[in-house]
Design an enzyme around this catalytic site. Sequence first.
Site, PDB file in Angstrom:
ATOM      1  N   CYS A  48       0.804  -1.102   0.067  1.00 42.60           N
ATOM      2  CA  CYS A  48      -0.014  -0.056   0.118  1.00 42.60           C
ATOM      3  C   CYS A  48       0.828   1.283  -0.167  1.00 42.60           C
ATOM      4  O   CYS A  48       1.920   1.328   0.799  1.00 42.60           O
ATOM      5  CB  CYS A  48      -1.095  -0.129   1.095  1.00 42.60           C
ATOM      6  SG  CYS A  48      -2.042   1.410   1.302  1.00 42.60           S
ATOM      7  N   CYS A  51       0.246   2.976   3.450  1.00 41.12           N
ATOM      8  CA  CYS A  51       0.568   2.517   5.307  1.00 41.12           C
ATOM      9  C   CYS A  51       1.456   1.402   4.874  1.00 41.12           C
ATOM     10  O   CYS A  51       2.017   0.769   5.820  1.00 41.12           O
ATOM     11  CB  CYS A  51      -0.766   1.855   5.836  1.00 41.12           C
ATOM     12  SG  CYS A  51      -1.260   0.327   5.062  1.00 41.12           S
ATOM     13  N   CYS A  66      -4.376  -3.033 -20.368  1.00 39.59           N
ATOM     14  CA  CYS A  66      -5.426  -1.949 -20.143  1.00 39.59           C
ATOM     15  C   CYS A  66      -4.799  -0.820 -19.641  1.00 39.59           C
ATOM     16  O   CYS A  66      -5.577   0.176 -19.642  1.00 39.59           O
ATOM     17  CB  CYS A  66      -6.159  -2.740 -18.817  1.00 39.59           C
ATOM     18  SG  CYS A  66      -5.658  -2.879 -17.358  1.00 39.59           S
ATOM     19  N   CYS A  96      -7.037  -0.892   0.638  1.00 42.29           N
ATOM     20  CA  CYS A  96      -6.255  -1.507   1.492  1.00 42.29           C
ATOM     21  C   CYS A  96      -7.006  -1.838   2.902  1.00 42.29           C
ATOM     22  O   CYS A  96      -7.788  -0.912   3.386  1.00 42.29           O
ATOM     23  CB  CYS A  96      -5.218  -0.577   1.938  1.00 42.29           C
ATOM     24  SG  CYS A  96      -3.914  -1.074   3.146  1.00 42.29           S
ATOM     25  N   CYS A  99      -5.929   0.370   6.014  1.00 42.68           N
ATOM     26  CA  CYS A  99      -5.958   1.712   5.948  1.00 42.68           C
ATOM     27  C   CYS A  99      -7.078   2.527   5.306  1.00 42.68           C
ATOM     28  O   CYS A  99      -7.514   3.614   5.580  1.00 42.68           O
ATOM     29  CB  CYS A  99      -4.666   2.639   5.815  1.00 42.68           C
ATOM     30  SG  CYS A  99      -4.199   2.564   4.054  1.00 42.68           S
ATOM     31  N   HIS A 102      -7.819   3.882  -1.278  1.00 40.90           N
ATOM     32  CA  HIS A 102      -8.209   3.381  -2.724  1.00 40.90           C
ATOM     33  C   HIS A 102      -6.999   2.753  -3.438  1.00 40.90           C
ATOM     34  O   HIS A 102      -6.055   3.458  -3.850  1.00 40.90           O
ATOM     35  CB  HIS A 102      -8.779   4.357  -3.385  1.00 40.90           C
ATOM     36  CG  HIS A 102      -9.238   4.279  -4.689  1.00 40.90           C
ATOM     37  ND1 HIS A 102     -10.331   3.550  -4.862  1.00 40.90           N
ATOM     38  CD2 HIS A 102      -9.028   4.526  -6.026  1.00 40.90           C
ATOM     39  CE1 HIS A 102     -10.598   3.274  -6.409  1.00 40.90           C
ATOM     40  NE2 HIS A 102      -9.747   4.101  -6.992  1.00 40.90           N
ATOM     41  N   HIS A 105     -10.040  -1.294  -8.979  1.00 42.41           N
ATOM     42  CA  HIS A 105     -11.043  -2.014  -8.916  1.00 42.41           C
ATOM     43  C   HIS A 105     -10.698  -3.580  -9.265  1.00 42.41           C
ATOM     44  O   HIS A 105      -9.666  -3.750  -9.731  1.00 42.41           O
ATOM     45  CB  HIS A 105     -12.242  -1.509 -10.083  1.00 42.41           C
ATOM     46  CG  HIS A 105     -12.794  -0.255  -9.612  1.00 42.41           C
ATOM     47  ND1 HIS A 105     -12.281   1.230  -9.797  1.00 42.41           N
ATOM     48  CD2 HIS A 105     -13.957   0.078  -8.845  1.00 42.41           C
ATOM     49  CE1 HIS A 105     -12.580   1.991  -9.143  1.00 42.41           C
ATOM     50  NE2 HIS A 105     -14.018   1.766  -8.787  1.00 42.41           N
ATOM     51  N   ASP A 109     -12.814 -10.682 -15.408  1.00 44.73           N
ATOM     52  CA  ASP A 109     -12.627 -10.854 -16.614  1.00 44.73           C
ATOM     53  C   ASP A 109     -11.130 -11.187 -16.734  1.00 44.73           C
ATOM     54  O   ASP A 109     -10.705 -10.933 -17.967  1.00 44.73           O
ATOM     55  CB  ASP A 109     -12.929  -9.685 -17.516  1.00 44.73           C
ATOM     56  CG  ASP A 109     -12.228  -8.429 -17.443  1.00 44.73           C
ATOM     57  OD1 ASP A 109     -11.363  -8.260 -16.136  1.00 44.73           O
ATOM     58  OD2 ASP A 109     -12.287  -7.164 -17.833  1.00 44.73           O
ATOM     59  N   ARG A 117      -9.167  -9.962 -12.360  1.00 43.52           N
ATOM     60  CA  ARG A 117      -8.270  -8.927 -12.765  1.00 43.52           C
ATOM     61  C   ARG A 117      -8.317  -7.810 -11.529  1.00 43.52           C
ATOM     62  O   ARG A 117      -9.408  -7.163 -11.646  1.00 43.52           O
ATOM     63  CB  ARG A 117      -8.428  -8.171 -14.086  1.00 43.52           C
ATOM     64  CG  ARG A 117      -7.549  -7.321 -14.525  1.00 43.52           C
ATOM     65  CD  ARG A 117      -7.561  -6.892 -16.082  1.00 43.52           C
ATOM     66  NE  ARG A 117      -9.125  -6.564 -16.227  1.00 43.52           N
ATOM     67  CZ  ARG A 117      -9.433  -5.259 -16.394  1.00 43.52           C
ATOM     68  NH1 ARG A 117      -8.843  -4.493 -16.295  1.00 43.52           N
ATOM     69  NH2 ARG A 117     -10.952  -4.959 -16.626  1.00 43.52           N
ATOM     70  N   CYS A 119      -7.380  -4.355 -10.999  1.00 42.06           N
ATOM     71  CA  CYS A 119      -6.852  -3.160 -11.879  1.00 42.06           C
ATOM     72  C   CYS A 119      -6.271  -2.498 -10.804  1.00 42.06           C
ATOM     73  O   CYS A 119      -7.214  -1.631 -10.070  1.00 42.06           O
ATOM     74  CB  CYS A 119      -7.980  -2.982 -12.735  1.00 42.06           C
ATOM     75  SG  CYS A 119      -7.390  -1.755 -14.046  1.00 42.06           S
TER      76      CYS A 119
END
Length: 130
Positions: A48, A51, A66, A96, A99, A102, A105, A109, A117, A119
């Site tokens: 992360c 943290c 992608c 995470c 903490c 973000h 996602h 697929d 996956r 991403c």
Amino acid sequence: MSYPINKTEQEWLAELGPERYKILRGKETEFPHSGKYNLHFESGTYVCGACKTPLFESASKFNAHCGWPSFDASIPGKVAYVEDRSHGMIRTEILCASCGSHLGHVFDDGPTETGTRYCVNSLSVDFMGE
């Protein structure tokens, strides 16, 4: 949700700086093909960016073409999952678990045996080589 590591948003901003803060705490997305870990395939662990909790092993990383780092598995118990209905879509956001920052996602697929996956934004993680 509550997380083991809690800081004020002012503390996060001071520690992360504005660019990483927008991604990790503001849930924004970096531009595709712009992140330093998109095509990074060294052996080690991705942690992360906020943290330093270990999240993904390099053996689970693959090139999904992608524009973002992609993994087919996370380290068990290190990633939290939240339904995301933003931007007119229904997706699963990954955070995470330590903490609440973000990461990106997760989608069903993936081309590997897991069919998954993850991403991930490069700015959401740091890399610790072996």
